[in-house]
Design a protein around this motif. Structure first.
Motif, short mmCIF file in Angstrom:
data_model
loop_
_atom_site.label_atom_id
_atom_site.label_comp_id
_atom_site.label_asym_id
_atom_site.label_seq_id
_atom_site.Cartn_x
_atom_site.Cartn_y
_atom_site.Cartn_z
N TYR A 11 -6.64 -1.19 -0.62
CA TYR A 11 -5.62 -1.88 0.18
C TYR A 11 -5.83 -1.59 1.67
O TYR A 11 -5.73 -2.49 2.51
N PHE A 62 0.84 -1.20 0.00
CA PHE A 62 0.00 0.00 0.00
C PHE A 62 0.88 1.25 0.00
O PHE A 62 0.69 2.19 -0.77
N VAL A 107 1.47 4.35 -2.99
CA VAL A 107 1.39 5.78 -2.69
C VAL A 107 2.74 6.46 -2.95
O VAL A 107 2.80 7.55 -3.52
N SER A 137 -5.08 2.01 -3.72
CA SER A 137 -4.46 2.23 -2.40
C SER A 137 -5.53 2.30 -1.31
O SER A 137 -5.33 1.77 -0.21
#
Length: 339
Positions: free
Chosen positions: A116, A80, A84, A113
């Motif tokens: 996640y 994750f 990012v 994301s």
């Protein structure tokens, strides 16, 4: 234990976790979104963090199966954060493959994301002691966000906005650097170890000791990463040296130490290169050459060695078993690895 054996041990443990990661990622996901969600996982990785969770659990007498969902949560946090991170740094490749945002678009990478983050919660709910794991995960993600914030503010070019202009670091001390990598790297490796201890239903004292072990291993791991970024073998790394310089990063301990030792003209030259929009290969080689003239490498690697010794001290009081031995080898691998 040779690097190849350590890596094989990591990959074996980590491979077992992948199906649990994919299981929770697929919860409530549309069929045509699964490809986007799984791209980051299928790109591979050392799987150091979930391996630590499983091995610590086993070292403390826990069952491997009790560690699988906590390990999945830990590795999902890592991936994750990479999704990012790649968005923030505009990175187009990771592990030799297109990054999620580059392959599928910025909008879908952001949505991935977010998915996640919720999949991590699903893994937590399936874990032993879910409240303890949830508290650990929440704290860790906050530490990681702070580490990322500092890493951005250490950059010398390429960011815009009043906030960056106001808080950008013009110089970075060793303490600043350790605070940044503590959040960005060490916090999750520490959490990996704590999660394994929690899964084993260990005492609070044992959880804390393994957390300190992981924290010190994480700091040493990042120092070695900084060394490899500037001086690593391109054939082993799969990339040319100097990525941190290309990305204008002042938050590399080799650079931090070198700037402390160099004369003003040489230090200013490194800073000038870090502030260039597009440093050339010659610029990067010049900066690396200037760093080599100092004791930065020796100081940094000695720092990493001391951190590993502190880490090993934390687990020295636990009964000896094959898992404690593996943890010692993993700690040394984090510091001495060449890739």
């Amino acid at each position: 234990m040779p690097e190849s054996e350590v890596l094989r041990e990591l990959m074996m443990k980590g491979k077992d976790v992948e199906k649990y990661m994919i299981e929770v990622l697929r919860i409530n996901a549309s069929k045509d979104f699964i490809e986007v969600l799984e791209h980051q996982i299928l790109a591979g990785g050392k799987r150091l963090r979930p391996a630590l969770t499983i091995i610590v659990c086993e070292a403390l007498g826990g069952k491997k199966e009790d560690a699988m969902y906590p390990a999945a949560a830990i590795e999902l946090i890592h991936n994750f954060s990479l999704i990012v991170d790649d968005i923030i740094d505009h990175s187009i490749l990771r592990r030799g493959k297109p990054t999620v945002w580059k392959k599928y678009g910025l909008e879908f990478a952001i949505l991935a994301s977010l998915h996640y983050r919720e999949a991590i919660e699903k893994a937590i709910l399936k874990s032993p002691n879910p409240l303890k794991i949830a508290d650990l995960v929440s704290d860790t993600i906050m530490y990681m966000i702070e580490g990322e914030r500092l890493d951005i503010l250490f950059e010398q070019f390429g960011r815009e906005g009043d906030y960056f202009s106001k808080y950008q670091f013009r110089s970075v001390s060793e303490d600043d650097y350790l605070r940044m990598i503590g959040g960005k790297t060490a916090s999750l490796i520490s959490a990996s170890c704590k999660a394994g201890a929690i899964a084993a239903d260990a005492s609070d004292e044992a959880i804390e000791k393994f957390g300190v072990f992981g924290w010190n291993v994480g700091l040493a791991f990042q120092i070695t990463d900084d060394y490899l970024d500037l001086f690593g073998d391109p054939k082993k790394l799969g990339k040319e040296p100097g990525k941190d310089i290309k990305e204008h990063k002042l938050g590399n301990i080799m650079i931090v130490y070198a700037l402390q030792e160099l004369d003003k003209q040489s230090a200013d030259r490194i800073l000038e290169i870090l502030k260039k929009q597009s440093p050339t290969d010659d610029d990067i080689n010049e900066a690396i050459s200037l760093i080599r003239k100092t004791s930065a490498v020796d100081r940094a690697m000695k720092k990493a060695e001391n951190l590993i010794n502190r880490a090993l001290e934390e687990i020295s009081t636990f009964p000896e078993n094959k898992y404690i031995k593996i943890l010692r080898h993993l700690a040394i691998f984090a510091y001495k690895r060449t890739f």
